[in-house]
Design a protein around this motif. Structure first.
Motif, PDB file in Angstrom:
ATOM      1  N   LYS A   1       2.715 -10.236   0.949  1.00 25.49           N
ATOM      2  CA  LYS A   1       1.286 -10.198   0.666  1.00 25.49           C
ATOM      3  C   LYS A   1       0.558 -11.168   1.590  1.00 25.49           C
ATOM      4  O   LYS A   1       1.172 -12.026   2.223  1.00 25.49           O
ATOM      5  CB  LYS A   1       1.009 -10.552  -0.802  1.00 25.49           C
ATOM      6  CG  LYS A   1       1.527  -9.504  -1.779  1.00 25.49           C
ATOM      7  CD  LYS A   1       1.060  -9.788  -3.190  1.00 25.49           C
ATOM      8  CE  LYS A   1       1.514  -8.683  -4.149  1.00 25.49           C
ATOM      9  NZ  LYS A   1       1.022  -8.904  -5.529  1.00 25.49           N
ATOM     10  N   SER A   2      -0.762 -10.999   1.637  1.00 23.87           N
ATOM     11  CA  SER A   2      -1.568 -11.841   2.520  1.00 23.87           C
ATOM     12  C   SER A   2      -1.518 -13.292   2.063  1.00 23.87           C
ATOM     13  O   SER A   2      -1.342 -13.593   0.885  1.00 23.87           O
ATOM     14  CB  SER A   2      -3.024 -11.358   2.538  1.00 23.87           C
ATOM     15  OG  SER A   2      -3.105 -10.061   3.079  1.00 23.87           O
TER      16      SER A   2
ATOM     17  N   GLN B   1      -5.338 -11.539   9.455  1.00 27.55           N
ATOM     18  CA  GLN B   1      -5.748 -10.321   8.762  1.00 27.55           C
ATOM     19  C   GLN B   1      -5.903 -10.531   7.258  1.00 27.55           C
ATOM     20  O   GLN B   1      -6.265  -9.606   6.526  1.00 27.55           O
ATOM     21  CB  GLN B   1      -4.736  -9.191   9.007  1.00 27.55           C
ATOM     22  CG  GLN B   1      -3.363  -9.416   8.393  1.00 27.55           C
ATOM     23  CD  GLN B   1      -2.421 -10.147   9.311  1.00 27.55           C
ATOM     24  OE1 GLN B   1      -2.801 -11.105   9.961  1.00 27.55           O
ATOM     25  NE2 GLN B   1      -1.179  -9.678   9.388  1.00 27.55           N
TER      26      GLN B   1
ATOM     27  N   GLY C   1      -4.318  -9.377  -1.630  1.00 26.12           N
ATOM     28  CA  GLY C   1      -4.332  -8.377  -0.561  1.00 26.12           C
ATOM     29  C   GLY C   1      -2.932  -8.009  -0.117  1.00 26.12           C
ATOM     30  O   GLY C   1      -2.052  -8.868   0.014  1.00 26.12           O
ATOM     31  N   GLU C   2      -2.695  -6.734   0.095  1.00 26.96           N
ATOM     32  CA  GLU C   2      -1.392  -6.259   0.551  1.00 26.96           C
ATOM     33  C   GLU C   2      -1.283  -6.413   2.065  1.00 26.96           C
ATOM     34  O   GLU C   2      -2.242  -6.175   2.803  1.00 26.96           O
ATOM     35  CB  GLU C   2      -1.180  -4.798   0.154  1.00 26.96           C
ATOM     36  CG  GLU C   2      -1.176  -4.549  -1.349  1.00 26.96           C
ATOM     37  CD  GLU C   2       0.012  -5.189  -2.042  1.00 26.96           C
ATOM     38  OE1 GLU C   2       1.048  -5.391  -1.367  1.00 26.96           O
ATOM     39  OE2 GLU C   2      -0.089  -5.481  -3.243  1.00 26.96           O
TER      40      GLU C   2
ATOM     41  N   ARG D   1     -10.016  -5.446  -1.054  1.00 25.62           N
ATOM     42  CA  ARG D   1      -9.607  -5.401  -2.466  1.00 25.62           C
ATOM     43  C   ARG D   1     -10.780  -5.740  -3.387  1.00 25.62           C
ATOM     44  O   ARG D   1     -11.012  -5.066  -4.401  1.00 25.62           O
ATOM     45  CB  ARG D   1      -8.461  -6.407  -2.654  1.00 25.62           C
ATOM     46  CG  ARG D   1      -8.024  -6.603  -4.087  1.00 25.62           C
ATOM     47  CD  ARG D   1      -7.111  -5.480  -4.555  1.00 25.62           C
ATOM     48  NE  ARG D   1      -6.560  -5.793  -5.861  1.00 25.62           N
ATOM     49  CZ  ARG D   1      -7.182  -5.629  -7.026  1.00 25.62           C
ATOM     50  NH1 ARG D   1      -8.413  -5.131  -7.046  1.00 25.62           N
ATOM     51  NH2 ARG D   1      -6.587  -5.932  -8.159  1.00 25.62           N
TER      52      ARG D   1
ATOM     53  N   GLU E   1       0.321  -5.251   5.597  1.00 23.22           N
ATOM     54  CA  GLU E   1       0.891  -4.047   6.203  1.00 23.22           C
ATOM     55  C   GLU E   1       1.852  -4.379   7.339  1.00 23.22           C
ATOM     56  O   GLU E   1       2.802  -3.641   7.594  1.00 23.22           O
ATOM     57  CB  GLU E   1      -0.238  -3.144   6.723  1.00 23.22           C
ATOM     58  CG  GLU E   1      -1.198  -2.679   5.627  1.00 23.22           C
ATOM     59  CD  GLU E   1      -2.360  -1.883   6.183  1.00 23.22           C
ATOM     60  OE1 GLU E   1      -2.450  -1.767   7.431  1.00 23.22           O
ATOM     61  OE2 GLU E   1      -3.169  -1.389   5.384  1.00 23.22           O
TER      62      GLU E   1
ATOM     63  N   GLN F   1      -7.943  -8.094   4.217  1.00 29.41           N
ATOM     64  CA  GLN F   1      -7.257  -7.447   3.096  1.00 29.41           C
ATOM     65  C   GLN F   1      -7.889  -7.847   1.754  1.00 29.41           C
ATOM     66  O   GLN F   1      -8.087  -7.014   0.872  1.00 29.41           O
ATOM     67  CB  GLN F   1      -5.773  -7.830   3.114  1.00 29.41           C
ATOM     68  CG  GLN F   1      -5.043  -7.466   4.403  1.00 29.41           C
ATOM     69  CD  GLN F   1      -4.999  -5.973   4.635  1.00 29.41           C
ATOM     70  OE1 GLN F   1      -5.020  -5.176   3.698  1.00 29.41           O
ATOM     71  NE2 GLN F   1      -4.947  -5.558   5.898  1.00 29.41           N
TER      72      GLN F   1
END
Length: 676
Positions: A265-266, A272, A240-241, A280, A243, A276
């Motif tokens: 990245k997560s 969060q 997961g990216e 995905r 933000e 993410q």
């Protein structure tokens, strides 16, 4: 102190020849009886100056009478790990050994190995424990390599004035379906509780599969003989990216003074991160042709001419099932290309649920979870209890002293709440305890201890989903009017069956006070109808040909009359919303209401404490089963709620013959409770 022939008593040389001591030795620590007279005689001679023993005593060697204690470190034999010890010398130490309540003779050899392997899992709790073993050091090196390959973070100077999120290692052993170790997993986890809303994170909600969805799928798979397999996603959250701008401390063993991680990245633990990863994974499955269910957003299905393929997702654990074997294999191949996944084989262990399968059906228990709870609380050797709660006691918030350790109570209730996933027998008792977590009293802690004593009686008890049943939907509804002594609110209880398999149940205090027992029953019936509506939609998503209406049993004729007849009067005008909910579902033939006498209402176990005899009878009809019980002799053909169809004459004859026995058991239990 007198000695016998088998004991060891130290001696010292006697300095006086006495007629009473032909051997010439007198016990050093013995001053009574005949030896006391000798001692007095010696003192008399010394006072008269008849003896001078100074030189003789100096010539005699000094004896050390203190027994040396061995400093050798003792450990249990290695082969003990394959057994539950409770016989022979060990059983003599405990009056109630756990071996009296656990037996593996009913299990296959493969599942026996798996059960013992699960029981013996001991994962490190900290970095300092893990770093002592090479297998965990290797697991941490693999995790570090994966983080570098995924470009998870950049090591930068710690920004001044910026609060850093903490980090730690978490360790988990993954097993194959035969009990062998698939791998040891080490994860770097962020301490998300130190994050600040609006600075480190914004939206956090992410759905996970409902546990009732898992139980429903197992019940359907048992009847349709579907394959059940499990997959695990490695480093799922790294897909997961991220933000937001988040800075984290370097994990233990990787610290650099003055440096911090700027996450790209997560990572596990971030508030969060799960959202993410879910976005995905959902995007990938939809691209592959799966449809997301509206009944459970973590349920994905794909229907073809050859059958259906089902995927259930709980974070990084995935269950695959269905009757289209080609599509299941294609789905596995697709997930392997998109993510780094591992095929764990047949479904055996999922979220603490131990799953065993045979031709008769599927058994689901939380045996290891229950044993760990008993060990952690010190109740593994306690005296077992026949019921989880006292039928004569009503817990209250007042008239009692506060508990000395509220944290102990809250932690225990939280663990018991998850145990209700497969244990409907403790649902009512745990529901009662959950009301007092703000200010627990000593009586509440004592009630929680009784639940632990009951769990000791059957740690391997759980659900059984029969394979020789149908897909008829049945429900039982009940309420205990004004049961709460503090608020006078009623207790709602209901359960639902798919064929003979118990899939959902609930025990919950109603939100408002009911003015009559009919009103309380009506509100309980309204909640059950909503549950059946959800199950009906879920069965459609699972491609189950369900034909309604669902049969709902209620033990209040007034409630049934109000639901089936459009009549308003003074006693029902204030419950108009619930009234229309029931009326619409009866009119649309979603449910069909039928009367059942109170003695045969299976939902009674979710609303009040019961006697040992009635409690055991309802559990039998619910289909609750213990494959680890020493008394287990195979599945009973009369088990399950459908066995209620037996004639009333046979039941009355059985109760008449066993009535005296159960009465004696209840009197014995009451006496034990009275004595504390």
């Amino acid at each position: 102190m007198h000695s016998d022939h088998n004991s060891f008593v130290p001696f010292v040389p006697n300095v006086v020849s006495s007629p009473s001591s032909s051997s010439g030795f007198i016990p050093f620590d013995t001053i009574d009886g005949q030896n006391a007279e000798v001692s007095e005689e010696v003192l008399d001679h010394e006072e008269e100056g008849a003896l001078d023993t100074t030189n003789e005593l100096e010539e005699e060697p000094q004896h050390n009478n203190t027994l040396r204690k061995s400093t050798r470190k003792t450990t249990a034999p290695v082969w003990h790990k394959d057994y539950y010890l409770g016989t022979g010398a060990t059983a003599q130490k405990h009056q109630y050994p756990i071996s009296s309540h656990m037996d593996f003779s009913q299990l296959s050899q493969q599942h026996k190995h798996f059960s013992l392997a699960v029981t013996n899992l001991q994962d490190p709790l900290s970095y300092h424990e893990a770093v002592k073993e090479e297998c965990w050091r290797q697991a941490m090196r693999e995790e570090k390599t994966a983080l570098e390959i995924n470009n998870t973070w950049d090591v930068v100077d710690a920004p001044p004035g910026k609060k850093l999120v903490g980090s730690k290692w978490v360790y988990k052993t993954k097993l194959l379906d035969d009990g062998s170790i698939e791998r040891r997993k080490a994860r770097v986890v962020a301490k998300g509780f130190t994050q600040v809303y609006g600075v480190d994170f914004l939206d956090t909600f992410s759905p996970v599969v409902k546990i009732n969805t898992v139980k429903t799928l197992l019940a359907v798979a048992s009847v349709k003989n579907w394959e059940l397999s499990q997959m695990d996603v490695s480093n799922a959250y790294l897909n997961g990216e991220l933000e937001e701008e988040v800075y984290m401390k370097l994990p233990p063993g990787m610290e650099i003074p003055g440096k911090a991680c700027k996450l790209k990245k997560s990572l596990y633990g971030l508030k969060q991160a799960e959202r993410q990863w879910y976005a995905r994974l959902t995007d990938a499955l939809i691209r592959f042709g799966f449809n997301q269910s509206f009944s459970d957003y973590s349920l994905f299905t794909k229907k073809t001419s050859q059958g259906i393929t089902i995927i259930l997702v709980y974070v990084d654990d995935i269950i695959l099932s269905g009757d289209d074997q080609d599509m299941i294999q294609e789905a596995k191949d697709f997930l392997s290309k998109e993510f780094k996944v591992r095929d764990l084989g047949k479904l055996k262990y999922f979220l603490g649920l131990e799953i065993a399968r045979s031709s008769a059906g599927i058994s689901v228990t939380q045996r290891k979870y229950c044993l760990d709870l008993l060990i952690d609380t010190g109740f593994l050797s306690s005296k077992p209890s026949k019921t989880p709660s006292d039928m004569k006691t009503r817990l209250s918030q007042f008239n009692d002293e506060e508990s000395e350790d509220p944290y102990e109570y809250k932690s225990l209730v939280g663990r018991l709440s998850y145990l209700t996933t497969t244990r409907p027998d403790i649902s009512y008792s745990v529901q009662q305890l959950c009301q007092f977590q703000a200010q627990p009293k000593k009586s509440h802690l004592k009630a929680s201890h009784r639940i632990l004593m009951y769990l000791k009686n059957s740690p391997g008890q759980g659900l059984f989903f029969a394979s020789n049943t149908d897909f008829t939907l049945t429900g039982y509804s009940d309420s205990d009017w004004g049961a709460c002594p503090d608020t006078r609110r009623s207790i709602t209880g209901y359960c639902t069956f798919l064929g003979d398999s118990l899939i959902t149940w609930k025990a919950k205090k109603q939100a408002i006070v009911s003015k009559s027992s009919s009103e309380a029953e009506y509100r309980a019936l309204s909640q059950l109808s909503c549950e059946i509506q959800w199950i009906t939609q879920l069965l459609k998503d699972l491609n189950v040909e369900y034909q309604g209406p669902a049969t709902v049993f209620c033990d209040n004729k007034s409630t049934i009359h109000m639901a089936e007849n459009p009549v308003f009067h003074e006693r029902t005008k204030h419950i108009e919303i619930d009234y229309h909910v029931i009326r619409e579902r009866v009119k649309s033939k979603l449910i069909s209401l039928k009367y059942v006498c109170t003695d045969r209402n299976l939902a009674d176990i979710f609303t009040k404490g019961l006697s040992a005899h009635r409690f055991k009878w309802i559990l039998f009809k619910l289909g609750v089963y213990d494959i680890y019980s020493p008394a287990c002799g195979g599945l009973s053909t009369g088990m399950g709620h459908s066995a209620l169809k037996q004639s009333k004459e046979e039941e009355e004859e059985e109760e008449s013959s066993n009535g005296q026995e159960f009465k004696a058991e209840e009197e014995e239990e009451d006496e034990e409770l009275r004595l504390g």
